[in-house]
Design a protein around this motif. Structure first.
Motif, PDB file in Angstrom:
ATOM      1  N   THR A  67       5.518   6.547 -19.944  1.00 38.04           N
ATOM      2  CA  THR A  67       5.955   5.284 -19.332  1.00 38.04           C
ATOM      3  C   THR A  67       5.829   5.354 -17.799  1.00 38.04           C
ATOM      4  N   PRO A  68       6.138   6.488 -17.155  1.00 39.08           N
ATOM      5  CA  PRO A  68       5.837   6.576 -15.711  1.00 39.08           C
ATOM      6  C   PRO A  68       4.351   6.337 -15.392  1.00 39.08           C
ATOM      7  N   ILE A  69       3.450   6.721 -16.299  1.00 42.74           N
ATOM      8  CA  ILE A  69       2.017   6.433 -16.080  1.00 42.74           C
ATOM      9  C   ILE A  69       1.807   4.920 -16.066  1.00 42.74           C
ATOM     10  N   PHE A  70       2.501   4.237 -16.954  1.00 39.86           N
ATOM     11  CA  PHE A  70       2.454   2.773 -16.997  1.00 39.86           C
ATOM     12  C   PHE A  70       2.947   2.222 -15.651  1.00 39.86           C
ATOM     13  N   VAL A  71       3.993   2.832 -15.094  1.00 40.87           N
ATOM     14  CA  VAL A  71       4.530   2.386 -13.796  1.00 40.87           C
ATOM     15  C   VAL A  71       3.437   2.465 -12.724  1.00 40.87           C
ATOM     16  N   ILE A  72       2.709   3.581 -12.704  1.00 45.83           N
ATOM     17  CA  ILE A  72       1.641   3.722 -11.686  1.00 45.83           C
ATOM     18  C   ILE A  72       0.626   2.599 -11.872  1.00 45.83           C
ATOM     19  N   GLY A  73       0.210   2.413 -13.133  1.00 41.22           N
ATOM     20  CA  GLY A  73      -0.786   1.380 -13.416  1.00 41.22           C
ATOM     21  C   GLY A  73      -0.311  -0.006 -13.015  1.00 41.22           C
TER      22      GLY A  73
ATOM     23  N   ARG B 157       0.836  -1.203   0.000  1.00 44.07           N
ATOM     24  CA  ARG B 157       0.000   0.000   0.000  1.00 44.07           C
ATOM     25  C   ARG B 157       0.866   1.247   0.000  1.00 44.07           C
ATOM     26  N   ARG B 158       1.980   1.178   0.710  1.00 48.15           N
ATOM     27  CA  ARG B 158       2.870   2.338   0.802  1.00 48.15           C
ATOM     28  C   ARG B 158       3.414   2.716  -0.592  1.00 48.15           C
ATOM     29  N   ILE B 159       3.877   1.725  -1.326  1.00 47.27           N
ATOM     30  CA  ILE B 159       4.482   2.049  -2.634  1.00 47.27           C
ATOM     31  C   ILE B 159       3.398   2.408  -3.660  1.00 47.27           C
ATOM     32  N   ILE B 160       2.245   1.757  -3.569  1.00 45.93           N
ATOM     33  CA  ILE B 160       1.146   2.111  -4.496  1.00 45.93           C
ATOM     34  C   ILE B 160       0.730   3.561  -4.227  1.00 45.93           C
TER      35      ILE B 160
END
Ligand code: ACO
Length: 427
Positions: free
Chosen positions: A391-397, A164-167
């Protein structure tokens, strides 16, 4: 369960191996004792025919173009759940039961979205114009120093806190990585805004928390924008044992801190053959410039003396239409109708590319279809997301998927360190 007999035609020896019944999809040969029993090993560069683990997180049927998260079809997921619901589904195995549970989980993430002030200092070490993916993987690795206790996790509560922390923090890290790269001051999370809205806010706001002023007042983040961003994240949340997920599992298999493994996954995702393709698609669409240049471009893509590829096309597993690409294409058209205007020129070029490619023997014979990255950039552009952030958006997803897969690995007492063999061809 059946068996498969392997006959060594050189020696005449026969060896029997069990077939594993997968819950869905084709059976697998259990080759885990191949070396011990037969004294030989398998060679499968790129692991196209090799399963490295057993998993319950997501399932892909490449022939039928099917994707399930925890057994639920992606089409249903994208209509029914927002991104934080999907995150909960993946990391706990259960989606929120009702609106109250959904909101409580989102709120928990919002409260965890702040970064340690010491971590924020790391950004000042990066040069201007650094790619946000480089900033991001470094910052996630550095996060392990601030939350070192996650190195040893024993109880479900420990696993959940780590995930949860990293998400929660990844949206802040992405926003800060970007703002640092353009020399803009950081905007701290606003806990009164939900997870996805908060992300758009941290990208767009001015110091003092104001959004862009127009003659009509502040340009608020709209529900439609939040819905669109939610769907993009949801469609990226997990995808079997892709290169970055495999990287996360491989690195985690050594017993390292989970955020170090996730940082490695971020680096793996950055490559243009993987998540970095979404950025490259936009570059290609702009290079093509006009629909009239599409045919010439496709000819270059087909030229085998040129390594050039059509970005956003092709997939190791899907040999039919990627269901995520279908959903993203529909989303693009739906948003356009509802008022988030797509760049018409780029949209037309992309559609023409698809039309020409899908009727061309080169693409038909090789089973090359648009993948998740093909249309996502057009929507992200319409949402005012700058290209280096694709690509950072992909990382969040993908973060909930990486966490779920990592947890699956570290919780499994039978999981071994990943250690393939090699076919030695040296002297
Ligand atoms: N454009 C042109 N030709 C292609 C493309 C493409 N995008 N993709 C594959 N091919 C061709 C290859 O040249 C090869 O042809 P050949 O049989 O004549 O040698 C054949 O199709 C098979 O390709 P491989 O590279 O063997 O397929 P692989 O499964 O190893 O690679 C990959 C899959 C990396 C996705 C590939 O299709 C590609 O490079 N696509 C472009 C990059 C991209 O969009 N990546 C995002 C993938 S989705 C994701 O990771 C989120």
């Amino acid at each position: 369960m059946g068996t498969v007999t392997l006959i060594n035609n050189e020696t005449g020896e026969k060896f029997e191996f069990d077939l594993i019944d997968c819950k869905r999809g084709p059976k697998a040969i259990d080759f885990s004792k191949l070396f011990e029993t037969a004294g030989i090993f398998s060679y499968d560069p790129g692991y196209g025919s090799t399963a490295g683990c057993k998993s319950t997180v997501s399932y892909i049927n490449g022939k039928e173009g099917q994707l399930l998260y925890k057994g639920i079809p992606i089409q249903e997921i994208v209509e029914k759940y927002n991104f934080t619901d999907v995150a909960k589904l993946l990391i706990t195995g259960e989606a929120p039961k009702d609106k109250a549970e959904s909101e409580a989980f989102d709120l928990e993430l919002r409260h965890r979205s702040f970064l340690h002030e010491g971590l924020i200092n790391i950004f000042s070490a990066f040069p201007d114009n650094a790619h946000p993916m480089a900033n991001l993987s470094s910052a996630v690795a550095a996060l392990s120093t601030f939350h070192f206790d996650h190195k040893e996790m024993e109880e479900e509560n420990d696993y959940q806190t780590m995930a949860r922390r990293i998400i929660a923090k990844i949206t802040t890290l992405v926003a800060f990585s970007y703002r640092n790269a353009i020399g803009a001051p950081f905007i701290y999370p606003d806990v009164s805004r939900n997870y996805v809205e908060n992300f758009l806010y941290m990208l767009r706001a001015y110091p003092g928390g104001h959004l862009k002023h127009t003659l009509k007042g502040e340009e608020e983040i709209t529900d439609l924008e939040v819905e669109a961003m939610n769907k993009i994240f949801v469609l990226h949340a997990d995808h079997g044992q892709n290169a970055s997920t495999t990287t996360v599992r491989n690195v985690a298999s050594t017993g390292v801190h989970p955020y170090a493994a996730i940082s490695a996954g971020i680096n793996a995702l950055w490559g243009p053959a993987h998540g970095g393709a979404n950025e490259k698609v936009l570059v290609q669409l702009n290079e093509i410039g006009d629909v009239k240049n599409v045919n010439k471009f496709i000819e270059r893509v087909k030229d085998k003396s040129d390594p050039f590829r059509l970005m956003g096309f092709g997939h190791r597993v899907y040999k039919s239409y990627d269901p995520r690409a279908k959903a993203i294409k529909n989303l693009k058209d739906e948003l356009n109708k509802k008022g988030i205007k797509m760049n018409q020129r780029l949209s037309e070029i992309a559609e023409k590319l698809e039309e020409v490619a899908l009727s061309d023997d080169y693409f038909i014979q090789r089973g090359l279809y648009p993948n998740v990255d093909f249309y996502s950039g057009i929507i992200l552009t319409a949402l005012k997301i700058p290209v280096p952030l694709f690509t950072p958006i992909f990382v969040i997803g993908r973060m909930p998927g990486w966490c779920a897969q990592l947890l699956e690995h570290v919780k499994n007492p039978q999981a071994r360190i990943t250690r393939p063999r090699q076919v030695y061809i040296g002297d």
